[in-house]
Design an enzyme around this catalytic site. Sequence first.
Site, mmCIF file in Angstrom:
data_model
loop_
_atom_site.group_PDB
_atom_site.id
_atom_site.type_symbol
_atom_site.label_atom_id
_atom_site.label_comp_id
_atom_site.label_asym_id
_atom_site.label_seq_id
_atom_site.Cartn_x
_atom_site.Cartn_y
_atom_site.Cartn_z
ATOM 1 N N HIS A 9 5.551 4.610 12.519
ATOM 2 C CA HIS A 9 5.559 4.541 11.047
ATOM 3 C C HIS A 9 6.544 5.616 10.555
ATOM 4 O O HIS A 9 6.191 6.798 10.480
ATOM 5 C CB HIS A 9 4.131 4.819 10.578
ATOM 6 C CG HIS A 9 3.907 4.825 9.107
ATOM 7 N ND1 HIS A 9 3.204 3.842 8.449
ATOM 8 C CD2 HIS A 9 4.255 5.713 8.141
ATOM 9 C CE1 HIS A 9 3.126 4.128 7.157
ATOM 10 N NE2 HIS A 9 3.766 5.261 6.944
ATOM 11 N N ASN A 60 9.405 4.277 2.965
ATOM 12 C CA ASN A 60 9.330 3.904 4.372
ATOM 13 C C ASN A 60 10.625 3.225 4.778
ATOM 14 O O ASN A 60 11.407 2.782 3.934
ATOM 15 C CB ASN A 60 8.200 2.880 4.572
ATOM 16 C CG ASN A 60 6.846 3.463 4.324
ATOM 17 O OD1 ASN A 60 6.482 3.720 3.191
ATOM 18 N ND2 ASN A 60 6.090 3.677 5.372
ATOM 19 N N HIS A 120 9.184 7.190 7.771
ATOM 20 C CA HIS A 120 9.755 7.258 6.424
ATOM 21 C C HIS A 120 11.237 7.610 6.588
ATOM 22 O O HIS A 120 11.641 8.215 7.586
ATOM 23 C CB HIS A 120 8.998 8.282 5.574
ATOM 24 C CG HIS A 120 7.643 7.772 5.139
ATOM 25 N ND1 HIS A 120 7.368 7.361 3.861
ATOM 26 C CD2 HIS A 120 6.509 7.569 5.839
ATOM 27 C CE1 HIS A 120 6.116 6.947 3.787
ATOM 28 N NE2 HIS A 120 5.568 7.062 4.979
ATOM 29 N N CYS A 163 4.742 9.292 -0.030
ATOM 30 C CA CYS A 163 3.346 9.707 0.043
ATOM 31 C C CYS A 163 3.083 10.675 -1.092
ATOM 32 O O CYS A 163 3.807 11.664 -1.246
ATOM 33 C CB CYS A 163 3.031 10.366 1.388
ATOM 34 S SG CYS A 163 1.334 10.967 1.473
ATOM 35 N N ARG A 198 0.831 -1.203 0.000
ATOM 36 C CA ARG A 198 0.000 0.000 0.000
ATOM 37 C C ARG A 198 0.873 1.263 0.000
ATOM 38 O O ARG A 198 1.021 1.936 -1.007
ATOM 39 C CB ARG A 198 -0.952 -0.028 1.217
ATOM 40 C CG ARG A 198 -2.068 0.993 1.171
ATOM 41 C CD ARG A 198 -1.669 2.378 1.612
ATOM 42 N NE ARG A 198 -1.086 2.439 2.946
ATOM 43 C CZ ARG A 198 -0.537 3.539 3.453
ATOM 44 N NH1 ARG A 198 -0.496 4.655 2.755
ATOM 45 N NH2 ARG A 198 0.000 3.527 4.668
ATOM 46 N N ASP A 199 1.521 1.546 1.121
ATOM 47 C CA ASP A 199 2.290 2.795 1.219
ATOM 48 C C ASP A 199 3.437 2.786 0.212
ATOM 49 O O ASP A 199 3.804 3.825 -0.346
ATOM 50 C CB ASP A 199 2.845 2.949 2.638
ATOM 51 C CG ASP A 199 3.068 4.395 3.034
ATOM 52 O OD1 ASP A 199 2.820 5.276 2.201
ATOM 53 O OD2 ASP A 199 3.490 4.644 4.171
HETATM 54 P P1 HMG Z 1 -13.208 14.162 -2.927
HETATM 55 O O1 HMG Z 1 -12.998 14.616 -4.336
HETATM 56 O O2 HMG Z 1 -13.292 15.195 -1.853
HETATM 57 O O3 HMG Z 1 -14.450 13.189 -2.829
HETATM 58 O O4 HMG Z 1 -12.009 13.156 -2.599
HETATM 59 P P2 HMG Z 1 -15.987 13.528 -2.957
HETATM 60 O O5 HMG Z 1 -16.652 12.884 -1.782
HETATM 61 O O6 HMG Z 1 -16.206 14.997 -3.182
HETATM 62 O O7 HMG Z 1 -16.409 12.743 -4.309
HETATM 63 C C1 HMG Z 1 -15.902 13.126 -5.567
HETATM 64 C C2 HMG Z 1 -15.900 11.916 -6.506
HETATM 65 O O8 HMG Z 1 -14.978 10.940 -6.013
HETATM 66 C C3 HMG Z 1 -17.253 11.222 -6.605
HETATM 67 O O9 HMG Z 1 -17.350 10.687 -7.932
HETATM 68 C C4 HMG Z 1 -17.133 10.088 -5.641
HETATM 69 O O10 HMG Z 1 -17.955 8.990 -5.965
HETATM 70 C C5 HMG Z 1 -15.672 9.694 -5.789
HETATM 71 P P3 HMG Z 1 -18.151 11.456 -9.103
HETATM 72 O O11 HMG Z 1 -19.536 11.637 -8.541
HETATM 73 O O12 HMG Z 1 -17.424 12.790 -9.288
HETATM 74 O O13 HMG Z 1 -18.026 10.533 -10.272
HETATM 75 N N1 HMG Z 1 -15.135 9.070 -4.578
HETATM 76 C C6 HMG Z 1 -14.423 7.937 -4.544
HETATM 77 N N2 HMG Z 1 -14.033 7.096 -5.517
HETATM 78 C C7 HMG Z 1 -13.323 6.011 -5.134
HETATM 79 N N3 HMG Z 1 -12.986 5.746 -3.845
HETATM 80 C C8 HMG Z 1 -13.383 6.574 -2.856
HETATM 81 C C9 HMG Z 1 -14.128 7.723 -3.209
HETATM 82 N N4 HMG Z 1 -14.650 8.719 -2.478
HETATM 83 C C10 HMG Z 1 -15.267 9.540 -3.324
HETATM 84 N N5 HMG Z 1 -13.054 6.296 -1.592
HETATM 85 C C11 HMG Z 1 -10.927 11.412 -1.359
HETATM 86 C C12 HMG Z 1 -11.844 12.623 -1.286
HETATM 87 C C13 HMG Z 1 -10.545 11.059 0.064
HETATM 88 C C14 HMG Z 1 -11.692 10.265 -1.984
HETATM 89 C C15 HMG Z 1 -9.693 11.746 -2.233
HETATM 90 O O14 HMG Z 1 -9.130 12.944 -1.764
HETATM 91 C C16 HMG Z 1 -8.647 10.666 -2.216
HETATM 92 O O15 HMG Z 1 -8.877 9.555 -2.637
HETATM 93 N N6 HMG Z 1 -7.406 10.997 -1.749
HETATM 94 C C17 HMG Z 1 -6.297 10.077 -1.740
HETATM 95 C C18 HMG Z 1 -5.776 9.957 -0.352
HETATM 96 C C19 HMG Z 1 -4.627 8.967 -0.269
HETATM 97 O O16 HMG Z 1 -4.749 7.842 -0.673
HETATM 98 N N7 HMG Z 1 -3.465 9.403 0.297
HETATM 99 C C20 HMG Z 1 -2.361 8.538 0.518
HETATM 100 C C21 HMG Z 1 -2.584 7.660 1.719
HETATM 101 S S1 HMG Z 1 -2.257 8.476 3.292
HETATM 102 C C22 HMG Z 1 -0.574 8.173 3.553
HETATM 103 O O17 HMG Z 1 0.099 7.680 2.699
HETATM 104 C C23 HMG Z 1 0.026 8.462 4.904
HETATM 105 C C24 HMG Z 1 0.229 7.192 5.755
HETATM 106 O O18 HMG Z 1 1.079 6.274 5.093
HETATM 107 C C25 HMG Z 1 0.813 7.557 7.113
HETATM 108 C C26 HMG Z 1 2.089 8.395 7.034
HETATM 109 O O19 HMG Z 1 3.004 8.104 6.273
HETATM 110 O O20 HMG Z 1 2.139 9.326 7.825
HETATM 111 C C27 HMG Z 1 -1.112 6.511 6.021
HETATM 112 MG MG MG Z 2 3.332 6.444 5.081
#
Ligand code: HMG
Ligand code: MG
Length: 310
Positions: A207, A249, A209, A240, A15-16
């Site tokens: 966690h 990571n 990086h 990220c 995933r990450d």
């Molecule tokens: P948004 O645009 O605000 O969503 O995105 P919305 O609710 O306004 O909906 C807009 C459209 O997106 C709609 O479709 C929804 O159906 C669709 P439309 O009507 O326009 O055709 N939609 C989705 N589609 C698929 N899956 C979903 C989903 N939700 C809505 N879940 C959202 C908000 C959160 C979805 C978006 O900003 C997003 O996907 N962001 C990606 C976040 C991400 O993956 N970040 C990386 C992970 S975090 C990380 O890595 C840190 C961590 O490792 C810890 C660390 O290192 O510290 C965990």
């Molecule tokens: Mg991370």
Amino acid sequence: MSRSSFIRIVEVGPRDGLQNEAMVVPVADRIALIRALADAGLRTIEAGSFVSPKYVPQMAGTGAVMVGLGLHPGIALPVLVPNAHGFAEARAAGARSIAVFAAASETFSRRNIHRGIAESLEQYQPIVAEARAAGLTVRGYVSCALGCPYEGDVPVARVVAVATALADMGCQEVSLGDTIGVGTPDKARAMVAAVMQAIGAERVAVHFHDTYGQALANVLACLDLGVTIVDASVAGLGGCPYAPGASGNLATEDLVYMLNGLGVETGVDLDRLAEAGRMICAVLGTPSRSRTAEALAARQEEDAPCSMRG
Ligand code: HMG
Ligand code: MG
């Protein structure tokens, strides 16, 4: 508190790691990677995320990964869910374990999930409640726990507040993310100790990086506090997509090598783990970012008979 004799490693590479690789890895290769990691003895492996493919195309197909993997007795395959839409997809794919992800930085939260911190916590509350009622396990993440790419320093009090909110809503464990890898051991120790005091030592995961090469030193500092859950990514993959400059990571191979040396049990076979790392690096066409993996590969080469060296 003293060091635990067993550390549960949460493998976040599929995933990450893969979410930040330039290549979108096919579902079949993601399944093969997770199987190889399970064969190496890892018992918690993040299988992907149900986020928008518009923002993170690398994680599209997580449902197919879950279905293709099937149920693995004794192996938890958590998936990230950002909202109700993602939670519904995770449930449809048969997920038994989810992770919600909040941040200790308002700007990062808005860039990452288009919601502020308070709104994101509000949104997670019913998801976590429903998941727990259905018997799923739930992890919460706090990103930017040691610094933010947009806001810089992040107060420990804010990390404690977000971690406490996640724990109070029912997250069984909370992973403290140094998303951009800026932390150093004393800072990491102070932040983690404060959260441990607030939510209980056994619920805290770390966690790190490795952007500045501090991840292993930070882990060691936290092990001495009594942390028992450590996240890592095979071959040091990842970063990220919302944290410019964040490198991979902590490499799982490097973590296991250190823990082996400390006499801490993990249940992971280092050689098989390194094999899993080689496999995914071959798919990606990139060298491993694990120093241990490099050293093991060099040793293997040396051990090979001359006729096999070409
Ligand atoms: P948004 O645009 O605000 O969503 O995105 P919305 O609710 O306004 O909906 C807009 C459209 O997106 C709609 O479709 C929804 O159906 C669709 P439309 O009507 O326009 O055709 N939609 C989705 N589609 C698929 N899956 C979903 C989903 N939700 C809505 N879940 C959202 C908000 C959160 C979805 C978006 O900003 C997003 O996907 N962001 C990606 C976040 C991400 O993956 N970040 C990386 C992970 S975090 C990380 O890595 C840190 C961590 O490792 C810890 C660390 O290192 O510290 C965990
Ligand atoms: Mg991370």
